[in-house]
Design a protein around this motif. Structure first.
Motif, mmCIF file in Angstrom:
data_model
loop_
_atom_site.group_PDB
_atom_site.id
_atom_site.type_symbol
_atom_site.label_atom_id
_atom_site.label_comp_id
_atom_site.label_asym_id
_atom_site.label_seq_id
_atom_site.Cartn_x
_atom_site.Cartn_y
_atom_site.Cartn_z
ATOM 1 N N LEU A 273 0.829 -1.203 0.000
ATOM 2 C CA LEU A 273 0.000 0.000 0.000
ATOM 3 C C LEU A 273 0.863 1.252 0.000
ATOM 4 N N LYS A 274 1.770 1.328 0.946
ATOM 5 C CA LYS A 274 2.627 2.520 1.033
ATOM 6 C C LYS A 274 3.590 2.593 -0.145
ATOM 7 N N GLU A 275 4.054 1.451 -0.627
ATOM 8 C CA GLU A 275 4.940 1.440 -1.792
ATOM 9 C C GLU A 275 4.237 2.019 -3.018
ATOM 10 N N ALA A 276 2.923 1.821 -3.106
ATOM 11 C CA ALA A 276 2.154 2.345 -4.238
ATOM 12 C C ALA A 276 1.755 3.807 -4.039
ATOM 13 N N GLY A 277 2.048 4.368 -2.871
ATOM 14 C CA GLY A 277 1.705 5.756 -2.609
ATOM 15 C C GLY A 277 0.344 5.960 -1.979
ATOM 16 N N VAL A 278 -0.219 4.894 -1.408
ATOM 17 C CA VAL A 278 -1.515 4.989 -0.742
ATOM 18 C C VAL A 278 -1.312 5.531 0.676
ATOM 19 N N ALA A 279 -2.099 6.532 1.059
ATOM 20 C CA ALA A 279 -2.053 7.058 2.427
ATOM 21 C C ALA A 279 -2.918 6.169 3.310
ATOM 22 N N VAL A 280 -2.335 5.623 4.376
ATOM 23 C CA VAL A 280 -3.041 4.663 5.224
ATOM 24 C C VAL A 280 -3.384 5.297 6.566
ATOM 25 N N THR A 281 -4.664 5.210 6.944
ATOM 26 C CA THR A 281 -5.109 5.553 8.292
ATOM 27 C C THR A 281 -5.436 4.255 9.003
ATOM 28 N N LEU A 282 -4.615 3.872 9.989
ATOM 29 C CA LEU A 282 -4.807 2.612 10.709
ATOM 30 C C LEU A 282 -5.139 2.908 12.162
ATOM 31 N N LEU A 283 -6.251 2.353 12.635
ATOM 32 C CA LEU A 283 -6.666 2.556 14.023
ATOM 33 C C LEU A 283 -5.919 1.644 14.981
ATOM 34 N N ASP A 284 -5.288 0.612 14.443
ATOM 35 C CA ASP A 284 -4.533 -0.351 15.242
ATOM 36 C C ASP A 284 -5.403 -0.991 16.326
ATOM 37 N N GLN A 285 -6.593 -1.398 15.936
ATOM 38 C CA GLN A 285 -7.524 -2.091 16.822
ATOM 39 C C GLN A 285 -7.504 -3.585 16.518
ATOM 40 N N PRO A 286 -7.996 -4.412 17.437
ATOM 41 C CA PRO A 286 -8.078 -5.843 17.143
ATOM 42 C C PRO A 286 -9.307 -6.174 16.303
ATOM 43 N N ASP A 287 -9.222 -7.265 15.604
ATOM 44 C CA ASP A 287 -10.405 -7.863 15.000
ATOM 45 C C ASP A 287 -11.307 -8.305 16.149
ATOM 46 N N VAL A 288 -12.620 -8.182 15.983
ATOM 47 C CA VAL A 288 -13.520 -8.520 17.083
ATOM 48 C C VAL A 288 -13.427 -9.994 17.473
ATOM 49 N N LEU A 289 -12.919 -10.840 16.568
ATOM 50 C CA LEU A 289 -12.786 -12.257 16.889
ATOM 51 C C LEU A 289 -11.502 -12.570 17.647
ATOM 52 N N SER A 290 -10.568 -11.615 17.663
ATOM 53 C CA SER A 290 -9.283 -11.890 18.299
ATOM 54 C C SER A 290 -9.088 -11.135 19.615
ATOM 55 N N THR A 291 -9.955 -10.177 19.922
ATOM 56 C CA THR A 291 -9.794 -9.436 21.167
ATOM 57 C C THR A 291 -10.053 -10.338 22.369
ATOM 58 N N SER A 292 -9.293 -10.142 23.434
ATOM 59 C CA SER A 292 -9.430 -10.987 24.624
ATOM 60 C C SER A 292 -10.418 -10.421 25.639
ATOM 61 N N SER A 293 -10.838 -9.185 25.429
ATOM 62 C CA SER A 293 -11.744 -8.533 26.370
ATOM 63 C C SER A 293 -13.176 -8.580 25.851
ATOM 64 N N LEU A 294 -14.073 -9.241 26.593
ATOM 65 C CA LEU A 294 -15.469 -9.318 26.183
ATOM 66 C C LEU A 294 -16.106 -7.934 26.152
ATOM 67 N N LEU A 295 -15.760 -7.091 27.109
ATOM 68 C CA LEU A 295 -16.305 -5.729 27.144
ATOM 69 C C LEU A 295 -15.853 -4.947 25.926
ATOM 70 N N ARG A 296 -14.568 -5.064 25.602
ATOM 71 C CA ARG A 296 -14.045 -4.353 24.435
ATOM 72 C C ARG A 296 -14.672 -4.894 23.154
ATOM 73 N N PHE A 297 -14.836 -6.210 23.113
ATOM 74 C CA PHE A 297 -15.485 -6.815 21.949
ATOM 75 C C PHE A 297 -16.874 -6.221 21.742
ATOM 76 N N GLY A 298 -17.681 -6.189 22.808
ATOM 77 C CA GLY A 298 -19.043 -5.702 22.682
ATOM 78 C C GLY A 298 -19.091 -4.251 22.256
ATOM 79 N N ALA A 299 -18.233 -3.427 22.862
ATOM 80 C CA ALA A 299 -18.241 -2.002 22.542
ATOM 81 C C ALA A 299 -17.815 -1.761 21.099
ATOM 82 N N GLN A 300 -16.748 -2.432 20.676
ATOM 83 C CA GLN A 300 -16.247 -2.212 19.318
ATOM 84 C C GLN A 300 -17.192 -2.803 18.277
ATOM 85 N N TRP A 301 -17.717 -3.956 18.552
ATOM 86 C CA TRP A 301 -18.562 -4.654 17.586
ATOM 87 C C TRP A 301 -19.878 -3.933 17.352
ATOM 88 N N LEU A 302 -20.468 -3.406 18.432
ATOM 89 C CA LEU A 302 -21.748 -2.715 18.300
ATOM 90 C C LEU A 302 -21.579 -1.292 17.771
#
Length: 419
Positions: free
Chosen positions: A47-76
């Motif tokens: 992406l960056k090699e092609a000159g694409v500007a990337v905005t990354l939140l650096d969050q987990p996938d909802v299936l990989s997060t270990s916190s149920l509370l965080r999962f619910g908040a992010q997923w909803l």
């Protein structure tokens, strides 16, 4: 033109992400200004090699997060995603920008609809799955291991446990779907929709906003033309993909027993352990990198694609044909649209191991397998699904969407000028 691509993942973890990333890189190389907005890293280096500007939140996938509370908040309602996307879109000039949404259900959540609607920019969605219509995204009943019979969000749908993780998760999905449909603004932005097969459009069209415009654009296939196969003896029958119920691997294993052949599985997933125990004669190769998968497909007699859900455009089917390998495909998925029944492979009755076994037995004929291999290669490369072809088609959609946006926004801008 400025193109803002929105997807859950900034790296390739499946067909959706691959298409989003490859198209972003392609448009950047064509000279467009491209932004890629995603929640989950790492960032694909290309992406960056092609000159694409990337905005990354650096969050987990909802299936990989270990916190149920965080999962619910992010997923909803992923508030951080809504705020960051709103900030990005505020920097865009409305007259030369388009927003292309590829995926939101695995990390970004319905909250991005608030940002999209608030920005007032032209938006197009590619429907890689069915989350805009179905709470579980697939019109698939995981408990019954078959396609769902209920109308999405009907009383019967809400009362029925179709979720792979149980009814409590199903109710969470129903709540999120209601939020997406009525409280986020996301559904309201679904006025221009790219579908990737005729089957997919037929399934989802009744659920989309009245007056929505559909465009059919096939996904690009990343494969090299190796030429027709030689006259050597064809190999065996191969399954490539995730080993999960909706992909139908057990039907392949059962059919292989009936037909007296050894099934080969490339991939992994939740069904693998049970399959290995029930079918000890089968070969399980696990995950392979793309180059290794292509080697396996090229050497195979046929790809067996027994998917039992409404899969939109299975890339493996097209890749197999491009490599000169016939495909035996379930008649319920869109992969059938790529296979000329009796010429480049066979259709079989979905979820019917004996129908699949019959097709496998027919392709045990070496001469027939060679003829189908030649036909598969010739038919695919007569009209290949290249990235350039895909970009041309998507660019044409962008122009139509922007023209529609300009037409709709002109009265508002005129009224604003008069005031």
């Amino acid at each position: 033109m400025r193109i803002v691509v929105v997807a859950d993942h900034a790296h390739i973890n499946g067909g959706l992400a691959r298409v989003a990333i490859d198209s972003a890189k392609g448009f950047a190389r064509r000279g467009h200004r491209v932004d890629f907005f995603a929640a989950v890293g790492p960032v694909e280096p290309g992406l960056k090699e092609a000159g694409v500007a990337v905005t990354l939140l650096d969050q987990p996938d909802v299936l990989s997060t270990s916190s149920l509370l965080r999962f619910g908040a992010q997923w909803l309602w992923n508030g951080a995603a809504a705020g960051a996307l709103a900030t990005l879109l505020a920097s865009c000039e409305p007259t030369d920008t388009i927003v292309h949404v590829h995926g939101w259900a695995k990390a970004l959540s319905p909250s991005i609809g608030w940002a999209l609607k608030g920005a007032g920019l032209p938006v197009v969605h590619t429907l890689h799955e069915y989350y805009l219509a179905c709470p579980n995204g697939g019109f698939y009943d995981y408990g019954a291991a078959r396609n769902c019979d209920y109308k999405a969000m009907s009383p019967g749908c809400i009362a029925h446990d179709c979720d792979s993780r149980g009814y409590r998760r199903k109710l969470m999905r129903v709540g999120r779907h209601a939020l997406m449909r009525h409280g986020s603004g996301l559904y309201d932005t679904a006025r221009h929709l790219i579908t990737i097969s005729k089957l997919q459009r037929g399934i989802i069209a009744p659920y989309m906003p009245k007056g929505a415009t559909f465009y059919e654009v096939g996904n690009p296939i990343d494969v090299t033309n190796l030429g027709p196969k030689g006259e050597h003896k064809p190999g065996g029958f191969v399954f490539v993909g995730r080993l999960s119920a909706e992909k139908g691997p057990r039907y392949f294993a059962q059919a292989a027993v009936i037909a007296g052949v050894t099934p080969v599985f490339v991939g992994d997933g939740p069904a693998r352990a049970a399959l290995e125990e029930e079918f000890p004669q089968a070969k399980f190769l696990g995950w392979r990198d793309p180059a290794q998968v292509r080697e396996v497909l090229r050497a195979a007699r046929a790809l067996v694609f027994p998917s039992v859900w409404y899969e939109g455009q299975p890339l493996t089917v097209y890749e197999s044909l491009a490599l000169g390998t016939p495909v035996i495909v379930s008649d319920v998925c869109a992969g059938r649209e790529a296979v000329a029944d009796g010429e480049t492979g066979f259709w079989f009755k979905s979820a019917d191991e004996r129908s699949l076994a019959d097709a496998i037995a027919r392709l045990e004929d070496d001469d027939l397998a060679r003829r189908m291999a030649r036909a598969a290669h010739a038919r695919y490369w007569a009209d290949p699904l290249t990235l350039d072809r895909h970009l041309d088609a998507v660019a044409a959609v962008y122009e139509k969407v922007r023209a529609d946006w300009r037409k709709a926004s002109t009265p508002a801008r005129h009224a604003e000028a008069l005031s």
